[in-house]
Design a protein around this motif. Structure first.
Motif, PDB file in Angstrom:
ATOM      1  N   PHE A 138     -13.971  33.074  -9.883  1.00 57.86           N
ATOM      2  CA  PHE A 138     -13.514  32.070  -8.917  1.00 57.86           C
ATOM      3  C   PHE A 138     -14.059  32.359  -7.522  1.00 57.86           C
ATOM      4  N   PHE A 139     -14.194  33.643  -7.191  1.00 51.70           N
ATOM      5  CA  PHE A 139     -14.752  34.017  -5.884  1.00 51.70           C
ATOM      6  C   PHE A 139     -16.196  33.550  -5.771  1.00 51.70           C
ATOM      7  N   PHE A 140     -16.991  33.791  -6.806  1.00 54.50           N
ATOM      8  CA  PHE A 140     -18.382  33.344  -6.792  1.00 54.50           C
ATOM      9  C   PHE A 140     -18.462  31.814  -6.768  1.00 54.50           C
ATOM     10  N   ALA A 141     -17.549  31.147  -7.474  1.00 57.01           N
ATOM     11  CA  ALA A 141     -17.518  29.679  -7.459  1.00 57.01           C
ATOM     12  C   ALA A 141     -17.233  29.178  -6.045  1.00 57.01           C
ATOM     13  N   ALA A 142     -16.295  29.855  -5.352  1.00 50.74           N
ATOM     14  CA  ALA A 142     -15.983  29.484  -3.975  1.00 50.74           C
ATOM     15  C   ALA A 142     -17.197  29.689  -3.067  1.00 50.74           C
ATOM     16  N   TRP A 143     -17.913  30.779  -3.269  1.00 49.84           N
ATOM     17  CA  TRP A 143     -19.093  31.059  -2.448  1.00 49.84           C
ATOM     18  C   TRP A 143     -20.175  30.001  -2.681  1.00 49.84           C
ATOM     19  N   TRP A 144     -20.356  29.621  -3.935  1.00 47.79           N
ATOM     20  CA  TRP A 144     -21.336  28.587  -4.275  1.00 47.79           C
ATOM     21  C   TRP A 144     -20.962  27.264  -3.602  1.00 47.79           C
ATOM     22  N   GLY A 158     -14.234  16.594  -0.369  1.00 47.36           N
ATOM     23  CA  GLY A 158     -14.039  16.936  -1.779  1.00 47.36           C
ATOM     24  C   GLY A 158     -14.459  18.365  -2.078  1.00 47.36           C
ATOM     25  N   LEU A 159     -15.640  18.748  -1.588  1.00 48.54           N
ATOM     26  CA  LEU A 159     -16.130  20.104  -1.792  1.00 48.54           C
ATOM     27  C   LEU A 159     -15.239  21.125  -1.081  1.00 48.54           C
ATOM     28  N   THR A 160     -14.778  20.749   0.113  1.00 45.26           N
ATOM     29  CA  THR A 160     -13.922  21.653   0.880  1.00 45.26           C
ATOM     30  C   THR A 160     -12.605  21.908   0.156  1.00 45.26           C
ATOM     31  N   CYS A 161     -12.051  20.855  -0.462  1.00 44.16           N
ATOM     32  CA  CYS A 161     -10.817  21.006  -1.233  1.00 44.16           C
ATOM     33  C   CYS A 161     -11.037  21.926  -2.430  1.00 44.16           C
ATOM     34  N   LEU A 162     -12.143  21.712  -3.150  1.00 46.68           N
ATOM     35  CA  LEU A 162     -12.461  22.571  -4.294  1.00 46.68           C
ATOM     36  C   LEU A 162     -12.692  24.009  -3.852  1.00 46.68           C
ATOM     37  N   TYR A 163     -13.331  24.159  -2.697  1.00 46.66           N
ATOM     38  CA  TYR A 163     -13.583  25.501  -2.163  1.00 46.66           C
ATOM     39  C   TYR A 163     -12.273  26.240  -1.894  1.00 46.66           C
ATOM     40  N   THR A 164     -11.352  25.573  -1.212  1.00 46.91           N
ATOM     41  CA  THR A 164     -10.069  26.195  -0.888  1.00 46.91           C
ATOM     42  C   THR A 164      -9.290  26.547  -2.150  1.00 46.91           C
ATOM     43  N   LEU A 165      -9.320  25.648  -3.134  1.00 54.07           N
ATOM     44  CA  LEU A 165      -8.629  25.900  -4.397  1.00 54.07           C
ATOM     45  C   LEU A 165      -9.251  27.084  -5.146  1.00 54.07           C
ATOM     46  N   GLY A 181     -11.101  35.627   0.751  1.00 54.56           N
ATOM     47  CA  GLY A 181     -11.287  34.603   1.772  1.00 54.56           C
ATOM     48  C   GLY A 181     -11.790  35.182   3.083  1.00 54.56           C
ATOM     49  N   ALA A 182     -11.348  36.407   3.409  1.00 55.77           N
ATOM     50  CA  ALA A 182     -11.799  37.060   4.639  1.00 55.77           C
ATOM     51  C   ALA A 182     -13.296  37.370   4.559  1.00 55.77           C
ATOM     52  N   VAL A 183     -13.747  37.786   3.375  1.00 56.88           N
ATOM     53  CA  VAL A 183     -15.183  38.057   3.180  1.00 56.88           C
ATOM     54  C   VAL A 183     -15.990  36.786   3.390  1.00 56.88           C
ATOM     55  N   LEU A 184     -15.507  35.687   2.840  1.00 52.73           N
ATOM     56  CA  LEU A 184     -16.209  34.414   2.990  1.00 52.73           C
ATOM     57  C   LEU A 184     -16.144  33.917   4.430  1.00 52.73           C
ATOM     58  N   ALA A 185     -15.059  34.228   5.135  1.00 54.88           N
ATOM     59  CA  ALA A 185     -14.939  33.837   6.534  1.00 54.88           C
ATOM     60  C   ALA A 185     -16.018  34.520   7.380  1.00 54.88           C
ATOM     61  N   CYS A 201     -13.302  28.704   8.323  1.00 50.81           N
ATOM     62  CA  CYS A 201     -12.747  30.063   8.389  1.00 50.81           C
ATOM     63  C   CYS A 201     -11.235  30.030   8.170  1.00 50.81           C
ATOM     64  N   GLY A 202     -10.588  29.078   8.845  1.00 49.33           N
ATOM     65  CA  GLY A 202      -9.145  28.957   8.698  1.00 49.33           C
ATOM     66  C   GLY A 202      -8.743  28.647   7.263  1.00 49.33           C
ATOM     67  N   LEU A 203      -9.489  27.737   6.636  1.00 49.68           N
ATOM     68  CA  LEU A 203      -9.200  27.386   5.251  1.00 49.68           C
ATOM     69  C   LEU A 203      -9.468  28.561   4.308  1.00 49.68           C
ATOM     70  N   SER A 204     -10.430  29.397   4.664  1.00 48.34           N
ATOM     71  CA  SER A 204     -10.749  30.573   3.847  1.00 48.34           C
ATOM     72  C   SER A 204      -9.632  31.610   3.900  1.00 48.34           C
ATOM     73  N   LEU A 205      -9.028  31.757   5.075  1.00 47.47           N
ATOM     74  CA  LEU A 205      -7.995  32.778   5.267  1.00 47.47           C
ATOM     75  C   LEU A 205      -6.619  32.323   4.809  1.00 47.47           C
ATOM     76  N   LEU A 206      -6.402  31.011   4.765  1.00 44.80           N
ATOM     77  CA  LEU A 206      -5.069  30.479   4.441  1.00 44.80           C
ATOM     78  C   LEU A 206      -4.548  30.904   3.067  1.00 44.80           C
TER      79      LEU A 206
END
Length: 216
Positions: A138-144, A158-165, A181-185, A201-206
């Motif tokens: 899931f982490f790699f999917a978020a990074w992609w 849409g992509l942002t929602c999928l990313y956060t999920l 999420g901190a790494v991705l931020a 960044c905020g969405l990554s840390l939430l």
């Protein structure tokens, strides 16, 4: 992507070589703890209960018990699932390396080192370790998804929602990935510091912050 893809598929070779040895594996240690909780507690309570007091892993538990039912309780099927997930992670790793302009041969070597390293032995012989695998997948999917978002000029809700999920799903599979999420931020801020970057960044840390509150 050809050579990194081949390198990822080579990761299955140990499973094929030691197929008979893997067939001797059976439920043990934390596997029994998961099964005991599932059989003695109400389902939703079992999902929300911290596992051995170490972390809240509801998504992993849900997927694990679903896979176990689908496999008819067969441990070898769970082992095969671990290896297939391992290959999916290796493919994702190779894809990300290429997207970051890593030379194909270097990316293939990195994927091989990840896919065949002896330190993955425990992860690939114990169904409980599917937790760490799912978290990384899931982490790699978020990074992609993040790369796609950053490459899209217009807002991509849409992509942002999928990313956060995806970031959230990673943390709900393994408590160790609360910091994903901190790494991705950090990756986001290295790409730019516009208003859009700070929002991402905020969405990554939430998700990590919410999961951390649940652990307190």
């Amino acid at each position: 992507m050809k050579w990194p893809r081949i390198a990822a598929l080579v990761s299955l070779v140990p499973l094929l070589i030691f197929w008979k040895d893997f067939q001797q594996l059976f439920f043990f240690h934390d596997d029994w703890e998961l099964l005991n909780g599932y059989s003695t507690l109400p389902f939703l309570r079992w999902l929300a209960q911290p596992f051995l007091g170490e972390g809240i892993l509801p998504l992993f538990k849900l997927l694990w018990i679903a896979a176990l039912h689908a496999a008819g309780g067969g441990y070898m099927a769970m082992i095969v699932l671990l290896w297939l997930t391992h290959v999916a992670i290796a493919l994702s790793f190779g894809y990300l390396l290429l997207r970051m302009e890593t030379p194909p041969l270097a990316a293939s070597f990195a994927v091989l080192m990840f896919g065949l390293t002896w330190t993955n032995q425990e992860t690939l012989m114990w169904s409980m370790q599917w937790s760490a695998q799912l978290a990384l997948l899931f982490f790699f999917a978020a990074w992609w998804l993040l790369i796609l978002i950053l490459e899209t000029p217009a807002p991509a809700s849409g992509l942002t929602c999928l990313y956060t999920l995806s970031v959230l799903a990673s943390g709900l599979c393994s408590s160790r990935n609360m910091t994903g999420g901190a790494v991705l931020a950090v990756f986001i801020l290295l790409s730019g510091t516009s208003r859009r970057h700070w929002l991402l960044c905020g969405l990554s840390l939430l998700p990590g912050a919410q999961i951390g509150r649940a652990h307190v």
